[in-house]
Design an enzyme around this catalytic site. Structure first.
Site, mmCIF file in Angstrom:
data_model
loop_
_atom_site.group_PDB
_atom_site.id
_atom_site.type_symbol
_atom_site.label_atom_id
_atom_site.label_comp_id
_atom_site.label_asym_id
_atom_site.label_seq_id
_atom_site.Cartn_x
_atom_site.Cartn_y
_atom_site.Cartn_z
ATOM 1 N N ASP A 26 2.541 -25.508 34.790
ATOM 2 C CA ASP A 26 3.132 -24.756 33.680
ATOM 3 C C ASP A 26 2.808 -23.276 33.856
ATOM 4 O O ASP A 26 1.732 -22.811 33.508
ATOM 5 C CB ASP A 26 2.563 -25.291 32.358
ATOM 6 C CG ASP A 26 3.030 -24.503 31.144
ATOM 7 O OD1 ASP A 26 3.740 -23.496 31.306
ATOM 8 O OD2 ASP A 26 2.658 -24.897 30.019
ATOM 9 N N TYR A 43 -2.393 -25.880 26.474
ATOM 10 C CA TYR A 43 -1.311 -25.708 25.500
ATOM 11 C C TYR A 43 0.000 -25.632 26.280
ATOM 12 O O TYR A 43 0.135 -24.839 27.214
ATOM 13 C CB TYR A 43 -1.484 -24.427 24.679
ATOM 14 C CG TYR A 43 -0.292 -24.148 23.789
ATOM 15 C CD1 TYR A 43 -0.133 -24.837 22.593
ATOM 16 C CD2 TYR A 43 0.686 -23.239 24.166
ATOM 17 C CE1 TYR A 43 0.982 -24.615 21.790
ATOM 18 C CE2 TYR A 43 1.798 -23.005 23.371
ATOM 19 C CZ TYR A 43 1.945 -23.700 22.177
ATOM 20 O OH TYR A 43 3.043 -23.478 21.396
ATOM 21 N N LYS A 103 9.109 -17.250 29.211
ATOM 22 C CA LYS A 103 8.555 -16.007 28.698
ATOM 23 C C LYS A 103 9.080 -14.771 29.421
ATOM 24 O O LYS A 103 10.121 -14.232 29.066
ATOM 25 C CB LYS A 103 7.032 -16.058 28.703
ATOM 26 C CG LYS A 103 6.448 -16.970 27.616
ATOM 27 C CD LYS A 103 4.977 -16.780 27.455
ATOM 28 C CE LYS A 103 4.382 -17.715 26.402
ATOM 29 N NZ LYS A 103 4.821 -17.426 25.031
ATOM 30 N N TYR A 121 3.633 -20.408 12.829
ATOM 31 C CA TYR A 121 2.324 -20.850 12.331
ATOM 32 C C TYR A 121 1.993 -20.180 11.002
ATOM 33 O O TYR A 121 0.933 -19.587 10.830
ATOM 34 C CB TYR A 121 1.241 -20.584 13.380
ATOM 35 C CG TYR A 121 1.497 -21.345 14.645
ATOM 36 C CD1 TYR A 121 1.251 -22.709 14.707
ATOM 37 C CD2 TYR A 121 2.040 -20.710 15.760
ATOM 38 C CE1 TYR A 121 1.534 -23.424 15.857
ATOM 39 C CE2 TYR A 121 2.333 -21.433 16.914
ATOM 40 C CZ TYR A 121 2.073 -22.785 16.956
ATOM 41 O OH TYR A 121 2.356 -23.493 18.079
#
Length: 429
Positions: free
Chosen positions: A248, A147, A277, A19
């Site tokens: 998720d 997200y 993760k 980003y």
């Protein structure tokens, strides 16, 4: 070794960061090493890590057990293709994941990253209905403020207004969205909370393959905590309307919320579960998508008789061996008490800034602490203040949040909290 200035200039000219833009003026800090919960910069400064490298390094850095797992596996093979071949670390990891996740989940598809795990889950759901001769069920339904990743399928189910991907709105698959619940973690789920999702199902269930959401904690979309009762009702609605449920757990899995998996707060089981993760303790990229036997069998018996996905580095042996070692470390530790202690310390410490006029809310769940401001932060000016205070914290939008490694000591955690309080106090209202 080249100088720090030379490294930074080469980075600035040639390296993309997340980003960000080439030659961006946001600060970049060269890292020399990392040990435990401490990051040592090239200029000699040492920072206490409050982010667990984007929520993944639950055991901290340079852990001897994880180092040894990589070293041992490296002597056998670093990588081997997974097409037509298999290996012990992959099979052992699959069995361990099946053992610790909700019972209906019996099959494991390994992927490279969290975003790819989401893509896999979406493709599984769509191919499942195709195999059942219901190809019209190809849409995904989700809630706002979510997200799910940066690849195109994952972006399509991330928040379309407040998310990071509005630039691609005309390119993305058009999915279905419902308002997110307003009930917080400790509140009951009201009819008004569940009605938007229920109405979407009533009207569109014939074309919906699955609902996808982050259980209990919506992460990068706003760090919102919602009621387990809401998730229970979502599960019931999915069953009622014959729609799959994809959960998720990429950010919430492996103890972060105080349960091994966040869906356990609601005592529900999804049809498809995505992990990533912290799966390898933050050592290397690996993700997994788990599905029920019924989904796997339906895809196997339908056309074309196989699942249409296959990453090059799928089930990388080094990553699988490291994940097994990380899971063993976690499960053999008193992780529940550890997370409860972190939760209590965060709740007590961060509450001190709740009275500031520029702070909208302070909330804590498990090893997650969130300070929500009324206005977006200026990362360019705020990041150096955290570094000067001796901590690594990466705010975004209106949020300053902490997800420290589970191994953080009480002294280190209090130092982290004190630094955050100091920086927050100095923010202009």
């Amino acid at each position: 070794m080249q100088s720090q200035n030379a490294l930074l200039e080469q980075d600035r000219q040639h390296v993309w960061h997340p980003y960000s833009a080439i030659q961006a003026d946001t600060p970049i800090y060269p890292v020399k090493s990392a040990q435990g919960v401490r990051i040592t910069l090239m200029d000699g400064r040492v920072l206490i890590d409050g982010m667990s490298s984007w929520w993944s390094a639950i055991h901290g850095y340079n852990h001897p057990v994880l180092n040894q797992a990589i070293s041992t596996q490296l002597h056998d093979m670093a990588h081997i293709m997974f097409g037509g071949l298999t290996h012990q670390p992959a099979v052992d990891l699959a069995l361990q994941l099946v053992k610790i996740t909700p019972e209906p989940l019996q099959t494991v598809f390994f992927a490279d990253s969290g975003s790819v795990a989401i893509e896999v889950a979406m493709k599984m759901a769509i191919q499942y209905w195709y195999a059942k001769n219901q190809s019209q069920k190809a849409k995904l339904l989700t809630i706002r403020h979510g997200y799910h990743g940066d690849t195109f399928g994952a972006m399509s189910v991330s928040d379309p207004v407040n998310g990071m991907h509005s630039l691609f709105a005309n390119t993305l698959i058009k999915q279905l969205f419902a308002a997110a619940p307003n009930c917080t973690f400790t509140q009951p789920c009201t009819p008004e909370d569940i009605a938007p999702l229920e109405n979407q199902l009533k009207e569109n269930h014939a074309q919906i393959a699955a609902i996808i959401l982050e259980p209990i904690v919506q992460g990068a979309g706003g760090m919102r905590f919602y009621s387990p009762e809401y998730l229970q009702q979502v599960r019931e609605l999915c069953t009622q309307y014959d729609v799959l449920l994809i959960v998720d757990e990429i950010a919430t899995g492996f103890g972060r919320t105080g349960k091994l998996f966040a869906c356990e707060h609601a005592e529900i089981a999804p049809d498809i579960l995505c992990l990533g993760k912290a799966l390898t303790g933050g050592y290397m990229t690996l993700a997994a998508t788990l599905a029920t036997q019924e989904i796997a069998d339906t895809i196997r018996l339908g056309e074309p008789g196989l699942f249409m996905h296959g990453p090059t580095f799928m089930a990388n042996p080094l990553a699988c061996a490291t994940a097994l070692a990380s899971l063993k470390l976690l499960l053999n530790s008193p992780w529940q008490q550890t997370v409860r202690t972190i939760e209590q310390t965060l709740a007590t410490g961060l509450q001190a800034c709740a009275h500031y006029a520029h702070v909208k809310d302070v909330r804590v769940l498990g090893a997650i602490g969130v300070i929500e401001l009324h206005h977006p932060v200026d990362l360019k000016t705020l990041q150096p203040k955290f570094v000067d205070a001796g901590v690594w914290v990466r705010p975004f939008n209106k949020l300053i949040y902490l997800m420290p490694p589970f191994i953080i000591s009480s002294t280190e955690l209090n130092q982290l909290i004190d630094a955050v309080l100091k920086v927050v106090a100095d923010i202009e209202p």
